[in-house]
Write a protein that holds these residues in place. Structure first.
Motif, PDB file in Angstrom:
ATOM      1  N   LYS A  95       9.636 -39.609 -62.857  1.00 30.80           N
ATOM      2  CA  LYS A  95       9.097 -38.168 -63.230  1.00 30.80           C
ATOM      3  C   LYS A  95       7.780 -38.021 -63.595  1.00 30.80           C
ATOM      4  N   GLU A  96       7.605 -39.149 -64.695  1.00 31.77           N
ATOM      5  CA  GLU A  96       5.985 -39.114 -65.186  1.00 31.77           C
ATOM      6  C   GLU A  96       5.017 -39.210 -64.052  1.00 31.77           C
ATOM      7  N   LEU A  97       5.034 -40.103 -63.167  1.00 30.92           N
ATOM      8  CA  LEU A  97       4.192 -40.217 -61.979  1.00 30.92           C
ATOM      9  C   LEU A  97       4.198 -38.983 -60.885  1.00 30.92           C
ATOM     10  N   ALA A  98       5.501 -38.562 -60.773  1.00 32.21           N
ATOM     11  CA  ALA A  98       5.304 -37.050 -59.931  1.00 32.21           C
ATOM     12  C   ALA A  98       4.670 -35.849 -60.417  1.00 32.21           C
ATOM     13  N   GLU A  99       4.831 -35.893 -62.158  1.00 33.09           N
ATOM     14  CA  GLU A  99       4.115 -34.959 -62.897  1.00 33.09           C
ATOM     15  C   GLU A  99       2.686 -34.900 -62.883  1.00 33.09           C
ATOM     16  N   GLU A 100       2.258 -36.367 -62.970  1.00 36.56           N
ATOM     17  CA  GLU A 100       0.742 -36.649 -63.112  1.00 36.56           C
ATOM     18  C   GLU A 100       0.198 -36.218 -61.584  1.00 36.56           C
ATOM     19  N   HIS A 101       0.833 -36.798 -60.646  1.00 39.79           N
ATOM     20  CA  HIS A 101       0.310 -36.359 -59.278  1.00 39.79           C
ATOM     21  C   HIS A 101       0.265 -34.859 -59.011  1.00 39.79           C
ATOM     22  N   TYR A 102       0.942 -33.946 -59.406  1.00 43.15           N
ATOM     23  CA  TYR A 102       1.035 -32.570 -59.189  1.00 43.15           C
ATOM     24  C   TYR A 102       0.613 -31.830 -60.407  1.00 43.15           C
ATOM     25  N   LYS A 103      -0.041 -32.396 -61.483  1.00 39.98           N
ATOM     26  CA  LYS A 103      -0.406 -31.907 -62.492  1.00 39.98           C
ATOM     27  C   LYS A 103      -1.117 -30.644 -62.509  1.00 39.98           C
ATOM     28  N   ASP A 104      -1.954 -30.360 -61.416  1.00 40.01           N
ATOM     29  CA  ASP A 104      -2.858 -29.033 -61.351  1.00 40.01           C
ATOM     30  C   ASP A 104      -1.544 -27.773 -61.000  1.00 40.01           C
ATOM     31  N   LEU A 105      -0.376 -28.213 -60.706  1.00 42.07           N
ATOM     32  CA  LEU A 105       0.732 -27.179 -60.565  1.00 42.07           C
ATOM     33  C   LEU A 105       1.468 -26.963 -61.771  1.00 42.07           C
ATOM     34  N   LYS A 106       1.268 -27.715 -62.973  1.00 38.43           N
ATOM     35  CA  LYS A 106       2.199 -27.550 -64.029  1.00 38.43           C
ATOM     36  C   LYS A 106       2.597 -26.291 -64.342  1.00 38.43           C
ATOM     37  N   GLN A 107       1.458 -25.252 -64.349  1.00 43.51           N
ATOM     38  CA  GLN A 107       1.713 -23.811 -64.906  1.00 43.51           C
ATOM     39  C   GLN A 107       2.895 -23.166 -63.725  1.00 43.51           C
ATOM     40  N   LYS A 108       3.025 -23.622 -62.740  1.00 52.32           N
ATOM     41  CA  LYS A 108       3.787 -22.966 -61.653  1.00 52.32           C
ATOM     42  C   LYS A 108       5.242 -22.727 -61.888  1.00 52.32           C
TER      43      LYS A 108
ATOM     44  N   PHE B 268       7.399 -25.817 -60.720  1.00 49.01           N
ATOM     45  CA  PHE B 268       7.018 -26.952 -61.115  1.00 49.01           C
ATOM     46  C   PHE B 268       8.098 -28.053 -61.251  1.00 49.01           C
ATOM     47  N   PRO B 269       9.109 -27.487 -62.219  1.00 49.58           N
ATOM     48  CA  PRO B 269      10.281 -28.368 -62.473  1.00 49.58           C
ATOM     49  C   PRO B 269      11.023 -28.687 -61.090  1.00 49.58           C
ATOM     50  N   LYS B 270      11.231 -27.571 -60.319  1.00 47.87           N
ATOM     51  CA  LYS B 270      12.029 -27.658 -58.843  1.00 47.87           C
ATOM     52  C   LYS B 270      11.336 -28.995 -58.074  1.00 47.87           C
ATOM     53  N   LEU B 271       9.660 -28.814 -58.092  1.00 48.78           N
ATOM     54  CA  LEU B 271       9.277 -29.585 -57.476  1.00 48.78           C
ATOM     55  C   LEU B 271       9.344 -31.138 -57.824  1.00 48.78           C
ATOM     56  N   ILE B 272       9.258 -31.424 -59.071  1.00 45.28           N
ATOM     57  CA  ILE B 272       9.511 -32.686 -59.609  1.00 45.28           C
ATOM     58  C   ILE B 272      10.673 -33.198 -59.285  1.00 45.28           C
TER      59      ILE B 272
ATOM     60  N   GLU C 192      -5.435 -40.125 -56.115  1.00 43.31           N
ATOM     61  CA  GLU C 192      -4.108 -40.249 -55.783  1.00 43.31           C
ATOM     62  C   GLU C 192      -3.713 -41.707 -55.177  1.00 43.31           C
ATOM     63  N   ILE C 193      -4.692 -42.328 -54.578  1.00 44.98           N
ATOM     64  CA  ILE C 193      -4.370 -43.749 -53.847  1.00 44.98           C
ATOM     65  C   ILE C 193      -4.306 -44.692 -55.098  1.00 44.98           C
ATOM     66  N   ALA C 194      -5.176 -44.479 -56.226  1.00 43.06           N
ATOM     67  CA  ALA C 194      -5.374 -45.263 -57.351  1.00 43.06           C
ATOM     68  C   ALA C 194      -4.120 -44.884 -58.177  1.00 43.06           C
ATOM     69  N   LEU C 195      -3.642 -43.769 -58.062  1.00 38.54           N
ATOM     70  CA  LEU C 195      -2.419 -43.456 -59.004  1.00 38.54           C
ATOM     71  C   LEU C 195      -1.140 -44.090 -58.221  1.00 38.54           C
ATOM     72  N   TRP C 196      -1.148 -43.943 -56.974  1.00 34.58           N
ATOM     73  CA  TRP C 196       0.385 -44.564 -56.402  1.00 34.58           C
ATOM     74  C   TRP C 196       0.401 -45.895 -55.987  1.00 34.58           C
ATOM     75  N   PHE C 197      -1.047 -46.534 -55.738  1.00 32.24           N
ATOM     76  CA  PHE C 197      -0.842 -47.738 -55.500  1.00 32.24           C
ATOM     77  C   PHE C 197      -1.325 -48.854 -56.568  1.00 32.24           C
ATOM     78  N   LYS C 198      -0.953 -50.124 -56.723  1.00 34.30           N
ATOM     79  CA  LYS C 198      -1.589 -50.969 -57.584  1.00 34.30           C
ATOM     80  C   LYS C 198      -2.632 -51.885 -56.845  1.00 34.30           C
ATOM     81  N   GLU C 199      -3.505 -52.393 -57.785  1.00 39.56           N
ATOM     82  CA  GLU C 199      -4.631 -53.252 -57.133  1.00 39.56           C
ATOM     83  C   GLU C 199      -3.892 -54.210 -56.163  1.00 39.56           C
TER      84      GLU C 199
END
Ligand code: GTP
Ligand code: MG
Length: 149
Positions: free
Chosen positions: A42-55, A58-62, A126-133
């Motif tokens: 949930k935390e990663l999904a929320e970070e990924h779509y953080k620009d949509l937090k006010q919509k 948003f809860p349905k999207l997550i 987003e690549i840095a967020l979803w993939f590890k080194e």
């Protein structure tokens, strides 16, 4: 060279569309540099779509994005961010042109099968967020001279 983060959403995985969606980007001539099946938090999904937090949605999207595994991809190429958005099509699949992924394969905004970064900056973020080194690979496709003069 631009990089974009493409993700097959849980509906795309459940409906068996992973190969079809990867194929669209492969056939176009972009380079796959990262790929994994992944159950996101949930935390990663929320970070990924953080620009949509006010919509309101948003809860349905997550809930949607965390409802099952996704396929995370990094793609590279000149102009890949904008081109991938065109290949994906409009957010609402009923408005998306035939020939696009959403236009051909989906019917509703809340189940639109695939994500694509909306800017080169967000592609990198987003690549840095979803993939590890170490999960993103640099390689030279043999077809490179046949794609660009
Ligand atoms: P992404 O590639 O997933 O970022 O889609 P997008 O860039 O075409 O649209 P946007 O970033 O505005 O919205 C992100 C995602 O939220 C969409 O792809 C939809 O899955 C979802 N979404 C957007 N608008 C709505 C809406 O009005 N209702 C619902 N249920 N979901 C929405
Ligand atoms: Mg978006």
């Amino acid at each position: 060279v631009d990089q974009t983060y493409i993700m097959v959403k849980p509906d795309g995985v459940q409906r068996g569309l992973v190969g079809e969606i990867i194929s669209r980007f492969e056939k176009k001539g972009f380079k796959l540099t990262g790929l994994k099946l992944f159950q996101c938090s949930k935390e990663l999904a929320e970070e990924h779509y953080k620009d949509l937090k006010q919509k309101s949605f948003f809860p349905k999207l997550i809930d949607y994005i965390t409802s099952g595994p996704v396929v995370c991809m990094a793609w590279e190429g000149v102009g890949v961010v904008a081109s991938a958005r065109k290949l994906i099509g409009a957010t609402d699949p009923l408005q998306a042109e035939p020939g696009t992924i959403r236009g051909d394969l989906a019917v509703q905004t809340g189940r639109n099968v695939v994500h694509g970064s909306d800017s080169p900056e967000n592609g990198k973020r987003e690549i840095a967020l979803w993939f590890k080194e170490g999960e993103v690979c640099e390689w030279t496709p043999v077809q490179a001279p046949w794609l660009r003069e």
